[in-house]
Scaffold this active site. Structure first.
Site, PDB file in Angstrom:
ATOM      1  N   ASP A 194      13.275  -2.941   2.622  1.00  0.00           N
ATOM      2  CA  ASP A 194      14.569  -3.572   1.970  1.00  0.00           C
ATOM      3  C   ASP A 194      15.707  -2.755   1.326  1.00  0.00           C
ATOM      4  OD1 ASP A 194      14.101  -4.454  -0.058  1.00  0.00           O
ATOM      5  OD2 ASP A 194      14.417  -6.374   0.176  1.00  0.00           O
TER       6      ASP A 194
ATOM      7  N   CYS B  71       9.627  -4.327  -0.493  1.00  0.00           N
ATOM      8  CA  CYS B  71      10.771  -4.879  -1.359  1.00  0.00           C
ATOM      9  C   CYS B  71      10.945  -5.379  -2.439  1.00  0.00           C
ATOM     10  CB  CYS B  71      10.711  -6.441  -0.195  1.00  0.00           C
ATOM     11  SG  CYS B  71       9.314  -7.341  -0.300  1.00  0.00           S
TER      12      CYS B  71
ATOM     13  N   THR C 143      10.350  -7.679  -3.975  1.00  0.00           N
ATOM     14  CA  THR C 143       8.921  -8.017  -4.763  1.00  0.00           C
ATOM     15  C   THR C 143       7.681  -8.027  -4.331  1.00  0.00           C
ATOM     16  OG1 THR C 143       8.406 -10.614  -3.408  1.00  0.00           O
ATOM     17  CG2 THR C 143       9.666 -10.672  -6.006  1.00  0.00           C
TER      18      THR C 143
ATOM     19  N   HIS D 244     -12.997  -4.106   1.967  1.00  0.00           N
ATOM     20  CA  HIS D 244     -13.994  -5.415   2.287  1.00  0.00           C
ATOM     21  C   HIS D 244     -12.568  -6.237   3.508  1.00  0.00           C
ATOM     22  CE1 HIS D 244     -16.230  -6.325  -1.042  1.00  0.00           C
ATOM     23  NE2 HIS D 244     -16.339  -5.123  -0.965  1.00  0.00           N
TER      24      HIS D 244
ATOM     25  N   HIS E  27     -18.977  -7.232   6.866  1.00  0.00           N
ATOM     26  CA  HIS E  27     -17.055  -6.851   5.830  1.00  0.00           C
ATOM     27  C   HIS E  27     -16.507  -7.605   7.867  1.00  0.00           C
ATOM     28  CE1 HIS E  27     -17.530  -7.064   1.918  1.00  0.00           C
ATOM     29  NE2 HIS E  27     -18.193  -6.193   2.204  1.00  0.00           N
TER      30      HIS E  27
HETATM   31  C1  RB5 Z   1      16.298  -9.741  -1.391  1.00  0.00           C
HETATM   32  O1  RB5 Z   1      16.952  -9.949  -2.566  1.00  0.00           O
HETATM   33  C2  RB5 Z   1      14.343  -9.766  -2.469  1.00  0.00           C
HETATM   34  O2  RB5 Z   1      14.783 -11.313  -1.668  1.00  0.00           O
HETATM   35  C3  RB5 Z   1      13.512  -8.652  -1.893  1.00  0.00           C
HETATM   36  O3  RB5 Z   1      13.773  -7.863  -1.905  1.00  0.00           O
HETATM   37  C4  RB5 Z   1      12.130  -9.604  -1.562  1.00  0.00           C
HETATM   38  O4  RB5 Z   1      11.943  -9.489  -3.302  1.00  0.00           O
HETATM   39  C5  RB5 Z   1      11.756 -10.840  -0.780  1.00  0.00           C
HETATM   40  O5  RB5 Z   1      10.039 -11.418  -1.263  1.00  0.00           O
END
Ligand code: RB5
Length: 149
Positions: free
Chosen positions: A7, A64, A66, A97, A132
């Site tokens: 993203d 993204c 996180t 695995h 596995h």
């Molecule tokens: C975008 O604001 C954020 O939600 C995205 O980059 C990500 O962290 C979502 O899981």
């Protein structure tokens, strides 16, 4: 061929990972996003995941903020086993695995150097098969709506 996608938040880290892939002499295809305009991560995660699921790409790395949201999206595509992780041990074991075919990273979680190390070790690690494989088959059966007990 490695499928890349991110993203808008993951875009700078994706550019850094391209340098790593160049160093490793691995080909990649960037499924976007390519600008800082705010977009929805499921669209791009799914594009890369479909490329892997269809065999157009061997594996994928997606990013993204996180790594969580884009990994959830990728894992909705049949045949995708995407791990989101921020440590090298999990990355390697997910290959050995769990035979993960996609790696998700959080650009707001890991620094560039750690992200590159995780990606490098994940790319180098191989599935061990054996006991596995049965578990991977069970996961695939769940995906098909089948019982496994
Ligand atoms: C975008 O604001 C954020 O939600 C995205 O980059 C990500 O962290 C979502 O899981």
């Amino acid at each position: 061929m490695i499928a890349l996608a991110s993203d808008h938040i993951g875009l700078p880290l994706k550019e850094e990972l391209k340098k790593l892939l160049d160093e490793m002499q691995l080909d990649y295809h960037d499924y976007g996003t390519c600008t800082t305009e705010r977009i929805d991560y499921p669209i791009y995660g799914a594009r890369a995941a479909r490329a892997v699921a269809d065999g157009v790409c061997d594996r994928g790395i997606i990013i993204c903020g996180t790594g969580v949201g884009i990994s959830l999206a990728a894992n909705k595509i049949h045949g995708i086993r995407c791990v989101v992780c921020s440590d090298c041990y999990s990355a390697v074991l997910s290959r050995q695995h769990n035979n993960t075919n996609m790696l998700a990273l959080g650009a707001r979680v890991v620094g560039v150097d750690l992200a590159k190390m995780i990606a490098k070790m994940w790319l180098a690690a191989e599935f061990e098969g054996g006991r596995h494989q049965r578990r991977i088959d069970q996961i695939a059966a769940l995906e098909q709506g089948m019982g496994i007990e």
